[in-house]
Design a protein around this motif. Sequence first.
Motif, PDB file in Angstrom:
ATOM      1  N   ARG A  80      40.845  28.329  38.986  1.00  0.00           N
ATOM      2  CA  ARG A  80      39.538  27.719  38.543  1.00  0.00           C
ATOM      3  C   ARG A  80      39.154  26.709  39.494  1.00  0.00           C
ATOM      4  NH1 ARG A  80      38.586  26.628  32.286  1.00  0.00           N
ATOM      5  NH2 ARG A  80      38.448  28.936  31.525  1.00  0.00           N
ATOM      6  N   ILE A  81      40.123  25.738  40.002  1.00  0.00           N
ATOM      7  CA  ILE A  81      39.760  24.793  40.872  1.00  0.00           C
ATOM      8  C   ILE A  81      39.404  25.558  42.205  1.00  0.00           C
ATOM      9  CG2 ILE A  81      40.892  23.079  42.467  1.00  0.00           C
ATOM     10  CD1 ILE A  81      42.596  22.256  39.965  1.00  0.00           C
ATOM     11  N   ALA A  82      39.884  26.402  42.871  1.00  0.00           N
ATOM     12  CA  ALA A  82      39.612  27.230  44.110  1.00  0.00           C
ATOM     13  C   ALA A  82      38.150  27.608  44.104  1.00  0.00           C
ATOM     14  CB  ALA A  82      40.667  28.346  44.167  1.00  0.00           C
ATOM     15  N   GLN A  83      37.954  28.264  42.778  1.00  0.00           N
ATOM     16  CA  GLN A  83      36.758  28.931  42.670  1.00  0.00           C
ATOM     17  C   GLN A  83      35.453  27.842  42.575  1.00  0.00           C
ATOM     18  OE1 GLN A  83      37.061  30.813  38.770  1.00  0.00           O
ATOM     19  NE2 GLN A  83      37.637  32.841  39.715  1.00  0.00           N
ATOM     20  N   ALA A  84      35.810  26.561  42.065  1.00  0.00           N
ATOM     21  CA  ALA A  84      34.691  25.514  42.118  1.00  0.00           C
ATOM     22  C   ALA A  84      34.713  24.965  43.459  1.00  0.00           C
ATOM     23  CB  ALA A  84      35.375  24.490  40.961  1.00  0.00           C
ATOM     24  N   GLU A  85      35.828  24.831  44.177  1.00  0.00           N
ATOM     25  CA  GLU A  85      35.658  24.183  45.685  1.00  0.00           C
ATOM     26  C   GLU A  85      35.198  25.333  46.564  1.00  0.00           C
ATOM     27  OE1 GLU A  85      39.765  23.685  46.399  1.00  0.00           O
ATOM     28  OE2 GLU A  85      39.777  21.446  45.580  1.00  0.00           O
ATOM     29  N   ALA A  86      35.069  26.519  46.057  1.00  0.00           N
ATOM     30  CA  ALA A  86      34.424  27.724  46.749  1.00  0.00           C
ATOM     31  C   ALA A  86      32.883  27.512  46.459  1.00  0.00           C
ATOM     32  CB  ALA A  86      34.644  28.993  46.728  1.00  0.00           C
ATOM     33  N   PHE A  87      32.469  27.433  45.291  1.00  0.00           N
ATOM     34  CA  PHE A  87      31.009  27.197  45.056  1.00  0.00           C
ATOM     35  C   PHE A  87      30.426  25.867  45.641  1.00  0.00           C
ATOM     36  CE2 PHE A  87      27.829  25.525  42.519  1.00  0.00           C
ATOM     37  CZ  PHE A  87      26.885  26.377  42.096  1.00  0.00           C
ATOM     38  N   VAL A  88      31.365  24.858  45.700  1.00  0.00           N
ATOM     39  CA  VAL A  88      30.530  23.575  46.222  1.00  0.00           C
ATOM     40  C   VAL A  88      30.394  23.815  47.654  1.00  0.00           C
ATOM     41  CG1 VAL A  88      31.103  21.193  46.829  1.00  0.00           C
ATOM     42  CG2 VAL A  88      31.455  21.988  44.440  1.00  0.00           C
ATOM     43  N   GLU A  89      31.205  24.410  48.527  1.00  0.00           N
ATOM     44  CA  GLU A  89      31.452  24.604  49.921  1.00  0.00           C
ATOM     45  C   GLU A  89      30.089  25.677  50.066  1.00  0.00           C
ATOM     46  OE1 GLU A  89      32.308  24.206  53.964  1.00  0.00           O
ATOM     47  OE2 GLU A  89      32.669  23.147  52.267  1.00  0.00           O
ATOM     48  N   ALA A  90      30.099  26.555  49.511  1.00  0.00           N
ATOM     49  CA  ALA A  90      28.837  27.602  49.891  1.00  0.00           C
ATOM     50  C   ALA A  90      27.552  26.750  49.627  1.00  0.00           C
ATOM     51  CB  ALA A  90      29.008  28.735  48.617  1.00  0.00           C
ATOM     52  N   ALA A  91      27.513  26.109  48.584  1.00  0.00           N
ATOM     53  CA  ALA A  91      26.242  25.273  48.505  1.00  0.00           C
ATOM     54  C   ALA A  91      25.968  24.253  49.412  1.00  0.00           C
ATOM     55  CB  ALA A  91      26.214  24.669  46.886  1.00  0.00           C
ATOM     56  N   ARG A  92      27.074  23.667  49.960  1.00  0.00           N
ATOM     57  CA  ARG A  92      26.984  22.717  51.037  1.00  0.00           C
ATOM     58  C   ARG A  92      26.550  23.313  52.353  1.00  0.00           C
ATOM     59  NH1 ARG A  92      29.083  20.956  55.496  1.00  0.00           N
ATOM     60  NH2 ARG A  92      30.957  22.329  55.262  1.00  0.00           N
ATOM     61  N   LEU A  93      27.125  24.666  52.638  1.00  0.00           N
ATOM     62  CA  LEU A  93      26.513  25.263  53.629  1.00  0.00           C
ATOM     63  C   LEU A  93      25.386  25.872  53.655  1.00  0.00           C
ATOM     64  CD1 LEU A  93      29.630  27.074  54.640  1.00  0.00           C
ATOM     65  CD2 LEU A  93      28.947  25.327  55.737  1.00  0.00           C
ATOM     66  N   ASN A  94      24.649  26.227  52.447  1.00  0.00           N
ATOM     67  CA  ASN A  94      23.395  26.724  52.280  1.00  0.00           C
ATOM     68  C   ASN A  94      22.255  25.771  52.002  1.00  0.00           C
ATOM     69  OD1 ASN A  94      24.121  29.528  52.534  1.00  0.00           O
ATOM     70  ND2 ASN A  94      25.097  29.706  50.744  1.00  0.00           N
ATOM     71  N   THR A  95      22.688  24.649  51.793  1.00  0.00           N
ATOM     72  CA  THR A  95      21.673  23.432  51.538  1.00  0.00           C
ATOM     73  C   THR A  95      21.542  22.541  52.752  1.00  0.00           C
ATOM     74  OG1 THR A  95      22.255  23.880  49.019  1.00  0.00           O
ATOM     75  CG2 THR A  95      20.882  21.803  49.950  1.00  0.00           C
ATOM     76  N   PRO A  96      20.588  22.332  53.500  1.00  0.00           N
ATOM     77  CA  PRO A  96      20.486  21.257  54.733  1.00  0.00           C
ATOM     78  C   PRO A  96      20.642  19.983  53.951  1.00  0.00           C
ATOM     79  CG  PRO A  96      18.432  22.611  54.357  1.00  0.00           C
ATOM     80  CD  PRO A  96      19.398  23.464  53.290  1.00  0.00           C
ATOM     81  N   SER A  97      21.211  19.215  54.713  1.00  0.00           N
ATOM     82  CA  SER A  97      21.068  17.581  54.338  1.00  0.00           C
ATOM     83  C   SER A  97      20.033  16.887  54.916  1.00  0.00           C
ATOM     84  CB  SER A  97      22.394  17.008  54.951  1.00  0.00           C
ATOM     85  OG  SER A  97      22.521  15.616  54.924  1.00  0.00           O
ATOM     86  N   LEU A  98      19.303  16.430  54.165  1.00  0.00           N
ATOM     87  CA  LEU A  98      18.091  15.910  54.564  1.00  0.00           C
ATOM     88  C   LEU A  98      18.372  14.544  55.283  1.00  0.00           C
ATOM     89  CD1 LEU A  98      15.963  16.189  51.124  1.00  0.00           C
ATOM     90  CD2 LEU A  98      15.778  17.658  53.322  1.00  0.00           C
ATOM     91  N   LEU A  99      19.362  13.916  54.845  1.00  0.00           N
ATOM     92  CA  LEU A  99      19.742  12.707  55.590  1.00  0.00           C
ATOM     93  C   LEU A  99      20.166  12.932  56.677  1.00  0.00           C
ATOM     94  CD1 LEU A  99      20.474   9.676  55.589  1.00  0.00           C
ATOM     95  CD2 LEU A  99      22.892  10.177  54.414  1.00  0.00           C
ATOM     96  N   LYS A 100      21.040  13.959  57.052  1.00  0.00           N
ATOM     97  CA  LYS A 100      21.548  14.331  58.375  1.00  0.00           C
ATOM     98  C   LYS A 100      20.139  14.609  59.122  1.00  0.00           C
ATOM     99  CE  LYS A 100      24.378  17.600  61.043  1.00  0.00           C
ATOM    100  NZ  LYS A 100      23.394  17.804  62.130  1.00  0.00           N
TER     101      LYS A 100
END
Length: 104
Positions: free
Chosen positions: A74-94
Amino acid sequence: MEVSLNQHIEITPGVRSGKPRIAGTRITVADVAIMYLRMGQSLEEIAGKYQLSLASVHAAIAFYYDNRQEIDQRIAQAEAFVEAARLNTPSLLKEKLDAMRNYA
């Protein structure tokens, strides 16, 4: 329906997605395992920081070790979800910082 595994750990559908957690709190067994095993916090620190009984924190770690494979998955699945969201969502601050650097 609430399922109580013992006086320290409970699983309630609809609370933290039905993940096992310390009774009466929203702190999951996985939260305690991550703080203890990955972040190096002692069980005493975790108990003090979140105003938990030391027994409940020990129960969470015992529950984790009894169910390690499922909780780690479950932890690995949650981390994979967060990483995918991070990669697919551009950082407005950056983007703003990059734009500022380009003006300099």
